[in-house]
Design an enzyme around this catalytic site. Structure first.
Site: not given
Ligand SMILES: *[C@@H]1O[C@H](CO)[C@@H](O)[C@H](O)[C@H]1NC(C)=O
Ligand SMILES: *[C@@H]1O[C@H](CO)[C@@H](O)[C@H](O)[C@H]1NC(C)=O
Ligand SMILES: *[C@@H]1O[C@H](CO)[C@@H](O)[C@H](O)[C@H]1NC(C)=O
Ligand SMILES: *[C@@H]1O[C@H](CO)[C@@H](O)[C@H](O)[C@H]1NC(C)=O
Ligand SMILES: *[C@@H]1O[C@H](CO)[C@@H](O)[C@H](O)[C@H]1NC(C)=O
Length: 393
Positions: A130, A371, A368
């Site tokens: 990702s 990312h 998170d």
């Protein structure tokens, strides 16, 4: 000091040295102000060819940039939900007001026209997890000012593989979901547990590699998952799984072998004529106050300076070091290293944290810190990429 001089001014020298040296160099040593003429004075009179000093674009500082960001959640319609920090109400937008400044030169901000001209008639493949997608979407957003790509994916948007086409420039970009780079499969009766075939490249991207002018390889995070390791189709070890034999292999091994196998497979593919860009890892260590599943979070609102950044350690350093080593060992391949790790270590403020979803939504990773927000510091990866591609053309 001599080492640091080489590290800052000689990218090829840098890769021959261990990550530890590199890191202690940019974390502890004040930057050497050596002018280019110092370097040139060593050349003999027999060397009239202009020596263009090459700048290590991967060592530097984040400096204030009032002109950032270059796009917003309104001008880019391809931001992955969980990275759309503006949409989810991140209150402090100061984290957008920085640009990456290498110590020995200036890295221009991304110029979408120039990028598309450099890659005109070419195809790029992003291979990884990702974070590879995060990178490609940042590129997409930066290019959107000039041209919006057509989504020509063969599957629907829920499929993590994607194909984008820039008609005006005849540029195609592919995203291959291949978080382990090698062939892998989820164990049928053990969701979240993977079998990794460490000596077999992932055919999904390798079988079409000959079409690509550039292949960006990356990976790291998925090797921390539960997995069984296979070599020559035999179970040889595993990570966080029960085995009925003893094995000393850990994910240091699986991660290293995956890069080795991917690079060797590309080198062995006679039809592949492209350039490989091996991207080093994005930090996994920005959770503070606990692990990702134990309330850890990343709430900083400013970048670190280089001299405030804790050096990498543990698994992160081992993965990073093996990426440099496998890059150095790669033979028979046009491969370059894209090393944004140091820059990103300084950006604990650039992650979605809890602004990758609405507050009442349940998430396995509620905060998170892996990312990167879009727009955000990951946009600098494309400043770097453009520099690298223009350099080599
Ligand atoms: C963009 O972010 C703003 C808040 O900064 C939000 O109000 C808006 O809904 C977002 N738009 C999109 C398309 O996500
Ligand atoms: C791109 O391809 C077209 C068609 O093959 C060709 O006319 C053009 O010169 C190419 N441009 C570049 C920059 O390679
Ligand atoms: C697009 O680029 C490819 C090479 O990647 C070339 O073969 C093709 O002719 C180009 N098409 C156009 C319309 O320029
Ligand atoms: C050990 O693994 C082998 C091969 O997978 C299997 O046949 C055997 O039953 C296992 N033994 C135990 C004690 O789990
Ligand atoms: C880091 O460097 C800056 C600028 O050179 C300096 O002002 C600051 O005191 C240094 N911080 C530490 C912790 O050494």
């Amino acid at each position: 000091m001599v080492l640091c001089f080489k590290l800052l001014f000689g990218p090829t020298a840098a890769i021959f040295l261990s990550a530890v040296v590199i890191l202690s160099c940019f974390t502890n040593v004040p930057y050497l102000q050596v002018s280019y003429t110092d370097e040139l004075s060593h050349s003999s009179y027999l060397a009239p060819a202009p020596v263009v000093p090459r700048c290590d674009i991967f060592r530097g500082e984040w400096v204030p940039d009032p002109d950032s960001p270059q796009y917003t959640n309104e001008t880019c319609d391809f931001i992955q939900e969980h990275q759309n920090c503006m949409r989810y109400g991140r209150p402090d937008l100061d984290f957008l007001k920085w640009r990456w400044k290498p110590d020995a030169c200036d890295l221009p901000r991304f110029d979408p026209h120039r990028f598309l001209q450099v890659v005109r008639n070419k195809s790029l493949a992003f291979v990884g997890d990702s974070l590879a997608r995060n990178h490609m979407q940042s590129l997409f957003c930066l290019l959107a000012k000039v041209e919006k790509a057509k989504d020509v994916s063969v599957t629907d948007r829920t499929d993590p593989n994607m194909i984008l086409y820039y008609e005006g420039y005849n540029v195609t970009m592919y995203l291959f979901w291949s978080p382990f780079l090698v062939r892998s499969e989820e164990v049928a009766d053990q969701p979240g547990v993977f079998r990794l075939y460490l000596d077999e490249p992932d055919d999904k991207w390798l079988s079409v590699a000959s079409r690509f002018d550039y292949v960006l390889l990356s990976g790291a995070n998925w090797f921390t998952r539960q997995s069984y390791f296979y070599e020559r189709r035999q179970l040889v070890g595993g990570m966080y799984v029960a085995l009925n034999f003893t094995s000393s292999l850990t994910n240091r091994h699986s991660h290293r072998m995956a890069f080795r196998t991917a690079l060797r497979a590309l080198a062995a593919d006679a039809r592949f004529r492209g350039k490989v860009i091996l991207r080093t890892l994005s930090p996994m260590s920005h959770f503070e106050g606990g692990a990702y599943d134990k309330g850890g979070d990343c709430r900083r609102t400013r970048p670190y300076r280089a001299n405030e950044t804790a050096p990498m350690g543990g698994l992160e350093l081992e993965f990073y070091t093996s990426q440099l080593e496998e890059f150095r060992e790669a033979k028979g391949l046009d491969v370059v290293l894209m090393d944004p790790t140091a820059a990103m270590l300084m950006r604990p403020d650039g992650h979605p944290s809890r602004y990758g979803h609405w507050p009442d939504e349940k998430r396995t990773m509620y905060n998170d810190c892996i990312h990167w927000c879009l727009p955000g510091p990951i946009d600098a990866w494309n400043d770097m990429l453009l520099h690298m591609l223009s350099d080599s053309n």
